[in-house]
Structure formats: C-alpha cells, structure tokens
Design a protein around this motif. Structure first.
Motif, PDB file in Angstrom:
ATOM      1  N   MET A 129     -13.006  38.674  -5.914  1.00  0.00           N
ATOM      2  CA  MET A 129     -13.631  38.578  -7.233  1.00  0.00           C
ATOM      3  C   MET A 129     -12.805  37.643  -8.106  1.00  0.00           C
ATOM      4  N   ASP A 130     -13.446  37.175  -9.217  1.00  0.00           N
ATOM      5  CA  ASP A 130     -12.730  36.304 -10.122  1.00  0.00           C
ATOM      6  C   ASP A 130     -13.102  36.640 -11.558  1.00  0.00           C
ATOM      7  N   ILE A 131     -12.371  35.999 -12.509  1.00  0.00           N
ATOM      8  CA  ILE A 131     -12.628  36.224 -13.932  1.00  0.00           C
ATOM      9  C   ILE A 131     -13.337  34.983 -14.478  1.00  0.00           C
ATOM     10  N   ILE A 132     -14.475  35.182 -15.152  1.00  0.00           N
ATOM     11  CA  ILE A 132     -15.217  34.049 -15.687  1.00  0.00           C
ATOM     12  C   ILE A 132     -15.262  34.148 -17.204  1.00  0.00           C
ATOM     13  N   THR A 133     -15.559  33.016 -17.841  1.00  0.00           N
ATOM     14  CA  THR A 133     -15.586  32.963 -19.302  1.00  0.00           C
ATOM     15  C   THR A 133     -16.939  33.400 -19.824  1.00  0.00           C
ATOM     16  N   TYR A 134     -17.024  33.474 -21.157  1.00  0.00           N
ATOM     17  CA  TYR A 134     -18.252  33.907 -21.790  1.00  0.00           C
ATOM     18  C   TYR A 134     -19.420  32.986 -21.472  1.00  0.00           C
ATOM     19  N   GLY A 135     -19.152  31.672 -21.341  1.00  0.00           N
ATOM     20  CA  GLY A 135     -20.231  30.748 -21.025  1.00  0.00           C
ATOM     21  C   GLY A 135     -20.936  31.114 -19.732  1.00  0.00           C
ATOM     22  N   LYS A 136     -20.147  31.515 -18.740  1.00  0.00           N
ATOM     23  CA  LYS A 136     -20.759  31.927 -17.471  1.00  0.00           C
ATOM     24  C   LYS A 136     -21.494  33.259 -17.621  1.00  0.00           C
ATOM     25  N   VAL A 137     -20.968  34.136 -18.496  1.00  0.00           N
ATOM     26  CA  VAL A 137     -21.630  35.416 -18.728  1.00  0.00           C
ATOM     27  C   VAL A 137     -23.011  35.188 -19.303  1.00  0.00           C
ATOM     28  N   VAL A 138     -23.121  34.257 -20.266  1.00  0.00           N
ATOM     29  CA  VAL A 138     -24.413  33.956 -20.869  1.00  0.00           C
ATOM     30  C   VAL A 138     -25.382  33.445 -19.825  1.00  0.00           C
ATOM     31  N   LYS A 139     -24.877  32.547 -18.935  1.00  0.00           N
ATOM     32  CA  LYS A 139     -25.745  32.021 -17.873  1.00  0.00           C
ATOM     33  C   LYS A 139     -26.236  33.156 -16.985  1.00  0.00           C
ATOM     34  N   LEU A 140     -25.330  34.067 -16.653  1.00  0.00           N
ATOM     35  CA  LEU A 140     -25.704  35.193 -15.819  1.00  0.00           C
ATOM     36  C   LEU A 140     -26.701  36.092 -16.523  1.00  0.00           C
ATOM     37  N   SER A 141     -26.455  36.337 -17.805  1.00  0.00           N
ATOM     38  CA  SER A 141     -27.364  37.226 -18.536  1.00  0.00           C
ATOM     39  C   SER A 141     -28.748  36.615 -18.647  1.00  0.00           C
ATOM     40  N   ASN A 142     -28.834  35.274 -18.747  1.00  0.00           N
ATOM     41  CA  ASN A 142     -30.136  34.614 -18.788  1.00  0.00           C
ATOM     42  C   ASN A 142     -30.882  34.783 -17.475  1.00  0.00           C
ATOM     43  N   GLU A 143     -30.123  34.735 -16.369  1.00  0.00           N
ATOM     44  CA  GLU A 143     -30.766  34.974 -15.062  1.00  0.00           C
ATOM     45  C   GLU A 143     -31.288  36.405 -14.980  1.00  0.00           C
ATOM     46  N   VAL A 144     -30.511  37.357 -15.508  1.00  0.00           N
ATOM     47  CA  VAL A 144     -30.974  38.751 -15.532  1.00  0.00           C
ATOM     48  C   VAL A 144     -32.227  38.867 -16.388  1.00  0.00           C
ATOM     49  N   LYS A 145     -32.226  38.131 -17.501  1.00  0.00           N
ATOM     50  CA  LYS A 145     -33.379  38.183 -18.409  1.00  0.00           C
ATOM     51  C   LYS A 145     -34.642  37.721 -17.703  1.00  0.00           C
ATOM     52  N   ASP A 146     -34.532  36.633 -16.911  1.00  0.00           N
ATOM     53  CA  ASP A 146     -35.698  36.125 -16.192  1.00  0.00           C
ATOM     54  C   ASP A 146     -36.215  37.150 -15.184  1.00  0.00           C
ATOM     55  N   GLY A 205     -15.115  36.506 -24.391  1.00  0.00           N
ATOM     56  CA  GLY A 205     -14.724  37.643 -23.567  1.00  0.00           C
ATOM     57  C   GLY A 205     -14.697  37.303 -22.104  1.00  0.00           C
ATOM     58  N   THR A 206     -14.333  38.247 -21.275  1.00  0.00           N
ATOM     59  CA  THR A 206     -14.318  38.074 -19.831  1.00  0.00           C
ATOM     60  C   THR A 206     -15.041  39.244 -19.196  1.00  0.00           C
ATOM     61  N   ILE A 207     -15.464  39.027 -17.974  1.00  0.00           N
ATOM     62  CA  ILE A 207     -16.171  40.059 -17.224  1.00  0.00           C
ATOM     63  C   ILE A 207     -15.829  39.883 -15.749  1.00  0.00           C
ATOM     64  N   THR A 208     -15.723  40.977 -15.013  1.00  0.00           N
ATOM     65  CA  THR A 208     -15.408  40.914 -13.587  1.00  0.00           C
ATOM     66  C   THR A 208     -16.692  40.676 -12.798  1.00  0.00           C
ATOM     67  N   VAL A 209     -16.692  39.671 -11.949  1.00  0.00           N
ATOM     68  CA  VAL A 209     -17.888  39.281 -11.200  1.00  0.00           C
ATOM     69  C   VAL A 209     -17.621  39.413  -9.697  1.00  0.00           C
ATOM     70  N   VAL A 210     -18.572  39.975  -8.998  1.00  0.00           N
ATOM     71  CA  VAL A 210     -18.501  40.065  -7.531  1.00  0.00           C
ATOM     72  C   VAL A 210     -19.800  39.512  -6.970  1.00  0.00           C
ATOM     73  N   ASN A 211     -19.751  39.105  -5.691  1.00  0.00           N
ATOM     74  CA  ASN A 211     -20.940  38.505  -5.088  1.00  0.00           C
ATOM     75  C   ASN A 211     -22.009  39.543  -4.775  1.00  0.00           C
ATOM     76  N   ASP A 212     -21.604  40.674  -4.252  1.00  0.00           N
ATOM     77  CA  ASP A 212     -22.560  41.741  -3.934  1.00  0.00           C
ATOM     78  C   ASP A 212     -21.939  43.081  -4.290  1.00  0.00           C
ATOM     79  N   LYS A 213     -22.737  44.129  -4.141  1.00  0.00           N
ATOM     80  CA  LYS A 213     -22.289  45.448  -4.588  1.00  0.00           C
ATOM     81  C   LYS A 213     -21.095  45.948  -3.777  1.00  0.00           C
ATOM     82  N   GLN A 214     -20.987  45.513  -2.517  1.00  0.00           N
ATOM     83  CA  GLN A 214     -19.857  45.919  -1.692  1.00  0.00           C
ATOM     84  C   GLN A 214     -18.540  45.348  -2.237  1.00  0.00           C
ATOM     85  N   GLY A 215     -18.666  44.351  -3.097  1.00  0.00           N
ATOM     86  CA  GLY A 215     -17.474  43.744  -3.651  1.00  0.00           C
ATOM     87  C   GLY A 215     -16.889  44.508  -4.826  1.00  0.00           C
TER      88      GLY A 215
END
Length: 305
Positions: free
Chosen positions: A1-18, A36-46
C-alpha cells in the motif's frame, strides 16, 4: 500500500461517484476535504489485518462491490464500508461519519519545505536562493554602476554641475586669467574688475597704489550718499571705467593707468576687446575675435583707433 495526496483522493471519490450515483452525500463531503492523506490498497485482501481505528481506507477494486472502488473506515469491529453512511465535513482534516468524528488528516508539527508550493502572495525559495539572500547586505540593492556612461544622465547638484556642449565650446575660448591680470607692465598697481551676470569680466581698470584704497563692490552709478562709506573706500564705476575713492568728505576720482572693455556673443564667446592705455595721449587698441561654425576661435583682428 502507499500514501496518496488529496488530489488523488478527489479523483478516486469521483470514480466512486460515477459508480454509485445514489451516494451523493459521501462524494459531496469528500470534495470538501481541503488536504489530507488516505491509505489505498489495490483490493480488499490488501487491507491490513489490524487496521488503524477510525482511519479511512480506499480499495481500488473491491470484489464485494463489482470490483469498483470503495471506501472503508476501520471501526472497533473491523472494516465498515462507507456506502450509504451519513458523512459531514466538520473542519479541515476531520469528517463526521455516522455521528463520530474521524480524523482524516492531522498536520505534523514540522515537515520538509519540499512539499510546499508557491501561493499567490507568499512564495517558497530554494536553498540556492537562501544562500544568495544571506550574502546581500541589509538595505542593499542589486546595482553596479557602469564604468562609462553618457553625461546626458547626470543632473546638477548643489555644489557640482554638468556642462552642455555649448558651454564647453565657450569655456575653450575664454582667455586665461593672465590675459586679464597682466595687462600693465608696472608694479604697485590696483586692478578693479566688473563682471556680468554670467560671471564674465566686462571691464577692467588699473590705478596706481600710491593712494591707499580699500576696494569695494563696483557700481553702475555714483552713490547719492556717502553715509555707508569709510575713508579710503574705493570702487569702480562700471559705466565710464573710472575709479572713485572716498576721502572722508566726498568721492574723488583716481587717475587710471589702463581701461579694458570686453564683449561677448549669445554663446558666451568673447567677440571684442578694447584696451586703452592712459597718458598724455591715450592709446586704444581693439581686438575682434572670429569663430568657425563649431565655435573654435580661428582669427584675431587687432587694430588701433
């Protein structure tokens, strides 16, 4: 896993919105997170076996939700999807999820300046810029006076002034002082001078010094009163080239040995001079000066009469 910035969080949240158009509340609140930061994993097993309590995790491809992105929070009983949960923005870095404050981001007490970006009013600077700034003296400016420059940029000061081309030409044609001061080949003389408003000699009268004289300012006319004069005060009467001395009772004319008159043109060049030597028969010698178009003196005419 890695730590991403808020810009990536917004992109992710937009994908969730769609993918989840019905979950408007979640996506709208996520858009308000300023940093802010958020912990991101590729799949749930991560997801970590032991998650951090009240931390938000993003699963890129959640097999439990048709391999679509999904957000989870880690609660006392494990990971809970945020789908359909009431989420509100409380303050920078804090969300209220289902009535509970969740710290999404907490700014550290200190961090590297490398993560800062320039703002509209305030800017960051590099180590090289800091080193350069440290070498600048207080109140200094970055200016090096050129070795040479045009005299056109010089302005007159209180004690020193510049000169124009015309003034330089005029200066080059003014006779040396000796021409004015050594007109008479005698000893024991007093020479009186009169000047115009430009400081040029316009008249010169020489008397002998056998009579005591205290030289005063030259005059154009004889004063109407002797009240301000002391005995032996003497002055040049410019208009006629005569020297007068106050003898204690009245102004008395002194005999002159020589009278010289000087004339100038509009450029300040001497164009004529006359020298009258006194005696039983006065002798007047005239000089006329000729100049070229550049202001250089090219000839002198001398004649008597």
């Amino acid at each position: 896993m890695d730590i991403i910035t808020y810009g990536k969080v917004v992109k992710l949240s937009n994908e969730v919105k769609d993918a989840r158009e019905g979950n408007v509340t979640l996506d709208a609140r996520l858009d308000k997170i300023e940093s802010g930061t958020i912990t991101v994993v590729n799949d749930k097993q991560g997801l970590p076996v032991q998650g951090v309590l009240r931390t938000i995790y993003a699963v890129i491809a959640d097999e439990d939700h048709q391999n679509m992105p999904m957000l989870y929070t880690c609660g006392p009983n494990g990971y809970v999807p945020l789908k359909g949960v009431s989420i509100s923005y409380k303050s920078n870095g804090i969300l209220n999820i289902a009535g509970e404050d969740i710290t999404v981001y907490k700014h550290p007490a200190s961090h590297s300046a490398d993560i800062l970006n320039d703002g509209e009013l305030n800017k960051v600077f590099t180590a090289e810029e800091r080193l350069k700034l440290s070498g600048v003296e207080a109140n200094a400016n970055h200016y090096t006076h050129p070795d040479t420059h045009s005299a056109d940029i010089i302005v007159d000061g209180e004690t020193h002034v510049s000169m124009t081309t015309a003034e330089r030409r005029r200066l080059s044609t003014i006779d040396p002082w000796e021409i004015y001061s050594d007109l008479v080949d005698y000893a024991d003389v007093v020479t009186y001078f009169a000047f115009d408003e430009e400081g040029r000699i316009i008249r010169q009268v020489v008397t002998d010094s056998y009579t005591e004289q205290s030289v005063m300012e030259p005059m154009w006319t004889i004063p109407s009163s002797t009240d301000s004069y002391a005995e032996n005060d003497a002055f040049l009467l410019i208009s006629v080239g005569e020297v007068y001395r106050y003898d204690g009772n009245e102004f008395v004319q002194l005999s002159a040995i020589l009278d010289a008159i000087y004339e100038y043109d509009d450029e300040g060049r001497m164009i004529a001079k006359s020298i009258t030597t006194m005696g039983s028969t006065p002798i007047k010698t005239n000089y006329t000066y000729v100049y070229d178009s550049s202001g250089n003196r090219i000839a002198v005419k001398k004649y008597q009469g």
